[in-house]
Scaffold this active site. Structure first.
Site, PDB file in Angstrom:
ATOM      1  N   GLU A 124     111.358 111.529  73.760  1.00 32.30           N
ATOM      2  CA  GLU A 124     110.422 111.279  74.858  1.00 32.30           C
ATOM      3  C   GLU A 124     109.157 110.603  74.350  1.00 32.30           C
ATOM      4  O   GLU A 124     108.690 109.598  74.896  1.00 32.30           O
ATOM      5  CB  GLU A 124     110.061 112.601  75.532  1.00 32.30           C
ATOM      6  CG  GLU A 124     109.005 112.510  76.607  1.00 32.30           C
ATOM      7  CD  GLU A 124     109.556 111.985  77.904  1.00 32.30           C
ATOM      8  OE1 GLU A 124     109.126 110.890  78.290  1.00 32.30           O
ATOM      9  OE2 GLU A 124     110.409 112.659  78.504  1.00 32.30           O
ATOM     10  N   ASP A 153     107.916 106.740  75.256  1.00 33.53           N
ATOM     11  CA  ASP A 153     106.664 106.512  75.979  1.00 33.53           C
ATOM     12  C   ASP A 153     105.733 105.575  75.220  1.00 33.53           C
ATOM     13  O   ASP A 153     105.196 104.614  75.771  1.00 33.53           O
ATOM     14  CB  ASP A 153     105.953 107.845  76.236  1.00 33.53           C
ATOM     15  CG  ASP A 153     106.592 108.660  77.348  1.00 33.53           C
ATOM     16  OD1 ASP A 153     107.484 108.117  78.018  1.00 33.53           O
ATOM     17  OD2 ASP A 153     106.202 109.817  77.543  1.00 33.53           O
ATOM     18  N   SER A 201     111.532 108.437  82.575  1.00 32.87           N
ATOM     19  CA  SER A 201     110.603 108.511  81.446  1.00 32.87           C
ATOM     20  C   SER A 201     110.493 107.154  80.758  1.00 32.87           C
ATOM     21  O   SER A 201     109.563 106.952  79.967  1.00 32.87           O
ATOM     22  CB  SER A 201     111.084 109.550  80.435  1.00 32.87           C
ATOM     23  OG  SER A 201     111.053 110.836  80.987  1.00 32.87           O
ATOM     24  N   ASP A 218     112.435  93.316  95.258  1.00 36.43           N
ATOM     25  CA  ASP A 218     112.931  94.339  96.181  1.00 36.43           C
ATOM     26  C   ASP A 218     114.332  94.777  95.761  1.00 36.43           C
ATOM     27  O   ASP A 218     115.231  93.950  95.603  1.00 36.43           O
ATOM     28  CB  ASP A 218     112.954  93.770  97.600  1.00 36.43           C
ATOM     29  CG  ASP A 218     113.057  94.861  98.654  1.00 36.43           C
ATOM     30  OD1 ASP A 218     113.094  96.043  98.281  1.00 36.43           O
ATOM     31  OD2 ASP A 218     113.099  94.512  99.843  1.00 36.43           O
ATOM     32  N   VAL A 219     114.515  96.065  95.567  1.00 39.04           N
ATOM     33  CA  VAL A 219     115.812  96.623  95.188  1.00 39.04           C
ATOM     34  C   VAL A 219     116.478  97.155  96.451  1.00 39.04           C
ATOM     35  O   VAL A 219     115.943  98.062  97.102  1.00 39.04           O
ATOM     36  CB  VAL A 219     115.650  97.743  94.137  1.00 39.04           C
ATOM     37  CG1 VAL A 219     117.011  98.311  93.745  1.00 39.04           C
ATOM     38  CG2 VAL A 219     114.905  97.211  92.915  1.00 39.04           C
ATOM     39  N   ASP A 241     111.739 102.108 100.042  1.00 36.20           N
ATOM     40  CA  ASP A 241     112.767 103.136 100.205  1.00 36.20           C
ATOM     41  C   ASP A 241     112.477 104.284  99.248  1.00 36.20           C
ATOM     42  O   ASP A 241     111.742 104.129  98.268  1.00 36.20           O
ATOM     43  CB  ASP A 241     114.170 102.564  99.970  1.00 36.20           C
ATOM     44  CG  ASP A 241     114.346 101.990  98.569  1.00 36.20           C
ATOM     45  OD1 ASP A 241     114.319 102.765  97.593  1.00 36.20           O
ATOM     46  OD2 ASP A 241     114.507 100.767  98.437  1.00 36.20           O
TER      47      ASP A 241
END
Length: 587
Positions: free
Chosen positions: A271, A275, A490, A536-537, A562
């Site tokens: 993690e 990051d 993440s 736009d997905v 959405d």
């Protein structure tokens, strides 16, 4: 003044003699989470750290001020407060401070520290003292095989007169979240078995989102940050190797500029590596801080520790990426409401907080036998943060259009109502207001032909995520080893955070304020039909409940906003153009 002092003395004396107790967090879950086991009672002399969240003043004014400084149509837009100004606004009353301090000292509690805003007290005391102070509490030690924690599974009471001045006590109940990044190369899903993938690298991310080699930071006082929890540490050498392998096409910093906390782990965490490496890839050449909140004391709440740090630092990075969350239903209302106030405090100072939407789709919770509902994630569901969902490439071998990542968290809060910036373009008046009234969430609910059963979600709740970025099949370097196929929101969160930090950089160069709490601006721009700022997905759905009513499916993507990918993924040049704004005039 004499009369006031007399009244205050009377109040304090009532604290000393009051016997009636009040449960501060009656709805807080106190069961042992999966993965943790109880190993026995603590000894009476064991030291415990408790954090007292003191009632603040003027929280209504704080919310009003946040709306003004975040509203691009307001004369107050971008006029942020200093930490001193914030402290003057919200610090607890003299009565609150005296009553709480008197209560603590009467129990022999002396080892306490506060923050600049004076609204948190962190106190060390023996376990026996803590159990007397918090009536009903019984502290035990728990372990997950690696770490030990001290927590109480019994709910606590405090005197009625003290309860009026305290929101909650940290270090008593909440177990830290165990959100982790995942590798689809190692883990299969009933929806998809991970196969060969070329993988996402900084070059892929930058090309997809139209970042050129010159799109790096150059403003000296700009900064960005990530926050780490649960013994998640990064290694400087991992960053060096990562940039040698993947960072040759853009200018970047070769090391993290500042670490707040302790980096004591022998091994770097997936993690932490993810990051740091990716916020520094999209936010190239921008000073980067790491807040390392390891839970160094067994009774510490790492997330709460990070929040109190923000209340005690006058110089702080402008953009923060946080991959952390809990199920809403696992937290008390008092805790979540107070954390929201902490987010508002950050917003009025001009900070941008981005949270991962989670990796469980819409989530699922069994209400009773045979009856399920979706399970929103907090802080992702907070109205006062920017929440980042996840996507995948439609074609794994090409940098092409994106589709929904089926793990991407999203949905509707069961606790917080839908904020004004999602209900409508509330900043525009007259006929245009009517025409644009349902530009975001309500529009999605109206146009979707296939929605989950209404009993599974709160149609009036805060909807999330707000935006998205790639979250599938990343390369990282961890403990000097290049590792592929790392996935999760993440990954998408530091990517989007770095892009906003880069936009801040350009704003600073033009003499404009930091973006701060960016949601009202984003929704206002998108509601006005700002074209091209996002990809736009429109394809794909995420996970829901594994039952007959939803058959494992949650919500699906669609044109415009959405609850899986928000407004979509960033098209940097157009998003930069849209956000290089000072005050926006009403049409």
């Amino acid at each position: 003044m004499a009369a006031r002092g007399c009244l205050l003395a009377i109040c304090i004396s009532r604290v000393l003699i009051s016997s009636r107790g009040v449960f501060l967090e009656p709805d807080q879950k106190v069961s042992v989470p999966i993965g943790w086991i109880q190993v026995g009672r603590v000894s009476a002399s064991d030291q415990i750290l408790l954090t007292f969240a003191l009632k603040q003043q003027n929280t209504d004014k704080l919310q009003e001020l946040l709306e003004q400084v975040s509203d691009p149509h307001s004369l107050q837009y971008g006029k942020y407060l200093s930490l001193d100004q914030l402290s003057s606004l919200i610090q607890p009353s003299e009565e609150t401070l005296k009553i709480v301090w008197t209560w603590l000292r009467n129990h022999g509690v002396q080892n306490c520290s506060t923050v600049q805003t004076s609204d948190f007290l962190k106190c060390f005391m023996s376990a026996s003292t803590a159990e007397k102070l918090l009536t009903g509490s019984k502290f035990n030690r728990f372990t997950d095989g690696h770490r030990t924690l001290i927590r109480s599974l019994a709910k606590y009471e405090i005197p009625e007169e003290v309860a009026k001045h305290v929101d909650f006590v940290g270090g008593v109940h909440r177990f830290p979240s165990k959100n982790t990044v995942i590798s689809k190369a190692w883990k299969t899903s009933r929806h998809r078995i991970a196969g060969f993938h070329l993988g996402v690298t900084p070059a892929v991310v930058r090309k997809r989102y139209n970042l050129t080699a010159s799109d790096v930071g150059s403003y000296e006082n700009n900064s960005q940050a990530v926050a780490q929890f649960l013994e998640q540490y990064f290694h400087q050498m991992d960053l060096t190797v990562f940039m040698q392998l993947f960072g040759r096409s853009f200018v970047h910093h070769t090391k993290v500029d500042k670490v707040i906390g302790c980096q004591r782990g022998i091994k770097a965490g997936l993690e932490a590596s993810l990051d740091v490496e990716y916020i520094m890839s999209t936010g190239g050449n921008i000073a980067t801080w790491v807040f390392s909140n390891g839970g160094r004391h067994e009774s510490q709440e790492p997330f709460l520790e990070w929040m109190t740090l923000l209340s005690n630092m006058s110089a702080i990075p402008w953009v923060h990426s946080i991959s952390y969350g809990d199920d809403e239903d696992s937290l008390s209302m008092a805790y979540m409401k107070r954390i929201n106030i902490e987010f508002m405090k950050a917003g009025v100072r001009g900070l941008t907080l981005l949270f991962a939407s989670g990796d469980d789709g819409a989530g699922c919770r069994e209400v009773r036998k045979g009856v399920n509902t979706f399970d929103p994630n907090f802080p992702a569901s907070s109205p006062y943060v920017t929440t980042v969902g996840g996507t995948s490439f439609k074609n794994p071998f090409q940098i092409t259009a994106e589709v929904t990542d089926y793990i991407s968290g999203g949905g509707f809060s069961n606790v917080f109502r839908m904020p004004n910036y999602q209900l409508s373009n509330q900043l525009v008046t007259g006929l245009i207001f009517v025409l644009l009234k349902d530009v975001a969430v309500k529009s999605y609910l109206k146009r979707m032909k296939s929605l989950p059963p209404a009993s599974y979600y709160n149609v009036n709740g805060r909807a999330y995520p707000d935006v998205a970025a790639l979250s599938d099949n990343y390369w990282i370097v961890n403990n000097l080893i290049p590792i592929p196929w790392i996935s999760g929101t993440s990954a998408s969160t530091p990517v989007f955070s770095g892009i906003l930090a880069l936009i801040n950089d350009r704003r600073f160069q033009k003499g404009l304020p930091a973006l701060g709490f960016v949601n009202p601006l984003l929704y206002s721009l998108q509601g006005n039909g700002t074209s091209g700022a996002f990809f736009d997905v429109t394809t794909g759905c995420h996970l829901g409940c594994l039952d007959e009513k939803t058959e494992g499916q949650g919500f699906c993507a669609s044109p415009s906003w959405d609850p899986v990918t928000g407004w979509g993924t960033p098209n940097y040049p157009e998003l930069l153009k849209a956000l290089l704004l000072g005050k926006v005039d009403d049409p």
